[in-house]
Design an enzyme around this catalytic site. Structure first.
Site, PDB file in Angstrom:
ATOM      1  N   ARG A 100      -3.447 -10.004   5.090  1.00  0.00           N
ATOM      2  CA  ARG A 100      -3.746  -9.948   3.542  1.00  0.00           C
ATOM      3  C   ARG A 100      -2.609  -9.504   2.655  1.00  0.00           C
ATOM      4  O   ARG A 100      -2.029  -8.445   2.834  1.00  0.00           O
ATOM      5  CB  ARG A 100      -5.092  -9.060   3.225  1.00  0.00           C
ATOM      6  N   LYS A 159       0.915  -1.214  -0.144  1.00  0.00           N
ATOM      7  CA  LYS A 159      -0.219  -0.033   0.039  1.00  0.00           C
ATOM      8  C   LYS A 159       0.701   1.232   0.004  1.00  0.00           C
ATOM      9  O   LYS A 159       2.147   1.134   0.411  1.00  0.00           O
ATOM     10  CB  LYS A 159      -1.018  -0.182   1.132  1.00  0.00           C
TER      11      LYS A 159
HETATM   12  C1  8Y4 Z   1      -0.771  -1.943  -4.350  1.00  0.00           C
HETATM   13  C2  8Y4 Z   1      -1.584  -3.252  -4.310  1.00  0.00           C
HETATM   14  C3  8Y4 Z   1      -1.344  -0.873  -3.754  1.00  0.00           C
HETATM   15  C4  8Y4 Z   1      -2.871  -3.103  -3.807  1.00  0.00           C
HETATM   16  C5  8Y4 Z   1      -2.295  -0.843  -3.127  1.00  0.00           C
HETATM   17  C6  8Y4 Z   1      -3.421  -2.029  -3.215  1.00  0.00           C
HETATM   18  C7  8Y4 Z   1      -7.762  -4.240   1.879  1.00  0.00           C
HETATM   19  C8  8Y4 Z   1      -8.924  -5.173   1.461  1.00  0.00           C
HETATM   20  C9  8Y4 Z   1      -8.144  -4.291  -0.221  1.00  0.00           C
HETATM   21  C10 8Y4 Z   1      -7.659  -4.434   3.370  1.00  0.00           C
HETATM   22  C11 8Y4 Z   1      -9.498  -6.060   3.477  1.00  0.00           C
HETATM   23  C12 8Y4 Z   1      -5.308  -2.826  -2.121  1.00  0.00           C
HETATM   24  C13 8Y4 Z   1      -9.912  -5.899  -0.626  1.00  0.00           C
HETATM   25  C14 8Y4 Z   1      -6.739  -2.273  -1.540  1.00  0.00           C
HETATM   26  N1  8Y4 Z   1      -7.257  -3.715   0.745  1.00  0.00           N
HETATM   27  N2  8Y4 Z   1      -9.608  -6.083   2.225  1.00  0.00           N
HETATM   28  N3  8Y4 Z   1      -9.247  -5.154   0.268  1.00  0.00           N
HETATM   29  N4  8Y4 Z   1      -8.454  -5.343   4.003  1.00  0.00           N
HETATM   30  N5  8Y4 Z   1     -10.368  -6.745   4.804  1.00  0.00           N
HETATM   31  N6  8Y4 Z   1      -4.565  -1.990  -2.536  1.00  0.00           N
HETATM   32  O1  8Y4 Z   1      -6.721  -3.748   4.082  1.00  0.00           O
HETATM   33  O2  8Y4 Z   1      -4.827  -4.133  -1.838  1.00  0.00           O
HETATM   34  S1  8Y4 Z   1      -7.751  -3.588  -1.790  1.00  0.00           S
END
Ligand code: 8Y4
Length: 269
Positions: free
Chosen positions: A237, A203
């Site tokens: 996660r 993130k």
């Molecule tokens: C690079 C890759 C930069 C991914 C940002 C991201 C969460 C989640 C997501 C979380 C739960 C993400 C579906 C966002 N984040 N579910 N989901 N908790 N429970 N961004 O923190 O991965 S998606």
């Protein structure tokens, strides 16, 4: 929890075979790397991402869940849409990972009328605008109050506490300062008495701290996962399962009662 994104393929004939096959292959790889659970998602929830309609989302995720029917680990469906929840549960999902904490109309009933678990996540705003100007008087208090209310609403709808997981929602309507406060205070969430899930992998807060772009956040993601587990997270996660599992083996070796076979005190190491 290993992340499996089901992205649309680039074929103009609408054929999705390849993107489904790729997602299934990735899922098998994450299990080999040590994932205890897989989170299958068909809608990008990155800041600024456009929404996906439920028919499109189902066309992405259902064949993948069906293709993973015989795997040894539970499947989580990353969705906030009740129709997707219902279909995914019918296809074998055992956890609903809802970034909207079952606030959509009918979402509480979709989970209550099943026997699956749910992850209730906090966010401020909607993915398209949530990073514009996040504001809190006290981020930990406000996120805790929200999750307490959603646990209560879920229980009132007939979802037993034993089926509930909570998540402060790192990056969802939070500045770096907010995210760091939540990570520092993660123990407070664990004290609510249900397991805590933490999603920090790759993130932007990790980029803001290290200056690394999204493709070079593996080390910092592993470090963040370890800090979350140290703070009481029961589930992390992550994209980088092998590296995270290795780091957690060290944590476990230090913190678990050692079994005689694995950690004989006569071993030189
Ligand atoms: C690079 C890759 C930069 C991914 C940002 C991201 C969460 C989640 C997501 C979380 C739960 C993400 C579906 C966002 N984040 N579910 N989901 N908790 N429970 N961004 O923190 O991965 S998606």
């Amino acid at each position: 929890m290993g992340i499996v994104n089901v992205t649309p393929d680039s074929f103009s004939d609408g054929g999705r075979h390849l993107s489904h096959e790729a997602a299934i292959a990735h899922a098998h790889r994450l299990i080999e790397e040590g994932a205890d659970m897989l989170d299958i998602g068909g809608e990008s929830t990155r800041p600024g991402a456009a929404p996906v309609d439920e028919h499109e989302e189902l066309a992405r995720v259902l064949p993948v869940i069906e293709g993973l029917r015989d795997i040894a680990v539970p499947i989580s469906i990353d969705t906030w849409k009740p129709a997707v929840m219902r279909a995914a549960i019918a296809a074998g999902a055992s956890l609903v990972n809802d970034i909207n904490a079952l606030q959509a109309p009918d979402a509480l009933a979709a989970v209550a009328n099943s026997d699956v678990a749910v992850c209730l996540m906090h966010k401020q705003g909607q993915p398209e605008n949530m990073q514009d100007a996040p504001r809190y008087a006290d981020v930990t208090d406000e996120v805790m109050d929200f999750l307490r209310q959603r646990i209560q609403a879920s229980e009132a709808a007939g979802i037993a506490r034993e089926r509930i997981v909570i998540d402060p929602g790192f990056g969802f309507g939070k500045t770096l300062v907010h995210n760091l406060a939540l990570l520092k205070n993660l123990r407070h969430f664990a004290a609510l008495g249900v397991p805590v899930l933490a999603g920090l992998s790759r993130k932007s807060m990790l980029g803001a701290i290290t200056g690394q772009d999204v493709d070079h956040r593996q080390s910092v993601s592993v470090a963040a996962a370890l800090i979350a587990v140290q703070g009481g997270a029961a589930i992390v996660r992550v994209h980088d399962v092998r590296e995270t599992v290795d780091a957690l083996k060290i944590w476990n070796a230090v913190n678990e009662k050692p079994s005689p076979q694995r950690h004989r005190d006569t071993e030189k190491t």
